[in-house]
Write a protein that holds these residues in place. Structure first.
Motif, PDB file in Angstrom:
ATOM      1  N   HIS A 223     -12.492  49.919  32.162  1.00  0.00           N
ATOM      2  CA  HIS A 223     -11.252  50.654  31.909  1.00  0.00           C
ATOM      3  C   HIS A 223     -10.219  49.702  31.317  1.00  0.00           C
ATOM      4  O   HIS A 223     -10.423  48.492  31.267  1.00  0.00           O
ATOM      5  N   LEU A 224      -9.122  50.271  30.860  1.00  0.00           N
ATOM      6  CA  LEU A 224      -8.027  49.486  30.312  1.00  0.00           C
ATOM      7  C   LEU A 224      -6.861  49.456  31.293  1.00  0.00           C
ATOM      8  O   LEU A 224      -6.629  50.418  32.025  1.00  0.00           O
ATOM      9  N   SER A 225      -6.141  48.367  31.287  1.00  0.00           N
ATOM     10  CA  SER A 225      -4.884  48.252  32.005  1.00  0.00           C
ATOM     11  C   SER A 225      -3.833  47.785  31.014  1.00  0.00           C
ATOM     12  O   SER A 225      -4.119  46.965  30.132  1.00  0.00           O
ATOM     13  N   ILE A 226      -2.626  48.307  31.166  1.00  0.00           N
ATOM     14  CA  ILE A 226      -1.531  47.966  30.272  1.00  0.00           C
ATOM     15  C   ILE A 226      -0.374  47.407  31.094  1.00  0.00           C
ATOM     16  O   ILE A 226       0.082  48.052  32.045  1.00  0.00           O
ATOM     17  N   LEU A 227       0.066  46.215  30.742  1.00  0.00           N
ATOM     18  CA  LEU A 227       1.268  45.637  31.327  1.00  0.00           C
ATOM     19  C   LEU A 227       2.420  45.990  30.398  1.00  0.00           C
ATOM     20  O   LEU A 227       2.508  45.472  29.283  1.00  0.00           O
ATOM     21  N   ALA A 228       3.263  46.927  30.838  1.00  0.00           N
ATOM     22  CA  ALA A 228       4.368  47.404  30.009  1.00  0.00           C
ATOM     23  C   ALA A 228       5.624  46.558  30.167  1.00  0.00           C
ATOM     24  O   ALA A 228       6.447  46.488  29.252  1.00  0.00           O
TER      25      ALA A 228
ATOM     26  N   ALA B 195      -0.273  37.614  37.163  1.00  0.00           N
ATOM     27  CA  ALA B 195      -1.523  36.859  37.233  1.00  0.00           C
ATOM     28  C   ALA B 195      -2.616  37.903  37.428  1.00  0.00           C
ATOM     29  O   ALA B 195      -2.598  38.650  38.415  1.00  0.00           O
ATOM     30  N   VAL B 196      -3.527  37.986  36.475  1.00  0.00           N
ATOM     31  CA  VAL B 196      -4.637  38.940  36.546  1.00  0.00           C
ATOM     32  C   VAL B 196      -5.869  38.192  37.033  1.00  0.00           C
ATOM     33  O   VAL B 196      -6.277  37.205  36.422  1.00  0.00           O
TER      34      VAL B 196
ATOM     35  N   GLY C  76      -7.791  42.183  40.382  1.00  0.00           N
ATOM     36  CA  GLY C  76      -6.524  42.451  41.047  1.00  0.00           C
ATOM     37  C   GLY C  76      -5.399  41.854  40.229  1.00  0.00           C
ATOM     38  O   GLY C  76      -5.634  41.142  39.253  1.00  0.00           O
ATOM     39  N   VAL C  77      -4.172  42.150  40.633  1.00  0.00           N
ATOM     40  CA  VAL C  77      -2.997  41.702  39.890  1.00  0.00           C
ATOM     41  C   VAL C  77      -1.925  41.238  40.875  1.00  0.00           C
ATOM     42  O   VAL C  77      -1.693  41.889  41.895  1.00  0.00           O
TER      43      VAL C  77
ATOM     44  N   ILE D 111      -1.567  43.804  43.747  1.00  0.00           N
ATOM     45  CA  ILE D 111      -2.464  44.953  43.828  1.00  0.00           C
ATOM     46  C   ILE D 111      -3.787  44.384  44.310  1.00  0.00           C
ATOM     47  O   ILE D 111      -4.346  43.470  43.682  1.00  0.00           O
ATOM     48  N   LEU D 112      -4.277  44.881  45.414  1.00  0.00           N
ATOM     49  CA  LEU D 112      -5.468  44.314  46.040  1.00  0.00           C
ATOM     50  C   LEU D 112      -6.676  44.322  45.113  1.00  0.00           C
ATOM     51  O   LEU D 112      -6.817  45.198  44.263  1.00  0.00           O
TER      52      LEU D 112
END
Length: 97
Positions: A32-37, A42-43, A67-68, A23-24
């Motif tokens: 904000h929050l991001s969740i890896l489900a 690599a963040v 990015g991820v 993800i660019l």
């Protein structure tokens, strides 16, 4: 594959992507929050890279380029506070895309 989830004042962008896809890098004016489900990624946050394995919840600070990159097949959610409920407009509002 991207799936949009809307609720009152909240938006979750669900992205399913295979190993090797990134993800660019981009930046927001708000935290904000991001969740890896599912999976392992690599963040990239600024100059730092952190390896994260699901399940995980990650805070992304305002003004931080991030990015991820998927190390395995992944399911990633970005959670944003917004009243926008139009999937065709939400990226433009949140990241100016």
């Amino acid at each position: 594959m991207i799936t949009h989830h809307f609720s009152d004042g909240l938006y979750a962008k669900e992205t399913q992507f295979p190993a090797g896809v990134a993800i660019l890098k981009h930046v927001h004016d708000f935290s904000h929050l991001s969740i890896l489900a599912k999976g392992k990624v690599a963040v990239m946050k600024g100059e730092d890279v952190e390896i994260v394995e699901a399940p995980a919840c990650i805070e992304i600070k305002a003004g931080l380029t991030h990015g991820v990159k998927a190390l395995t097949d992944c399911v990633w959610f970005c959670i944003h506070a917004t009243d926008e409920k139009d999937a065709s407009k939400v990226d433009e509002i949140l990241i100016g895309a």
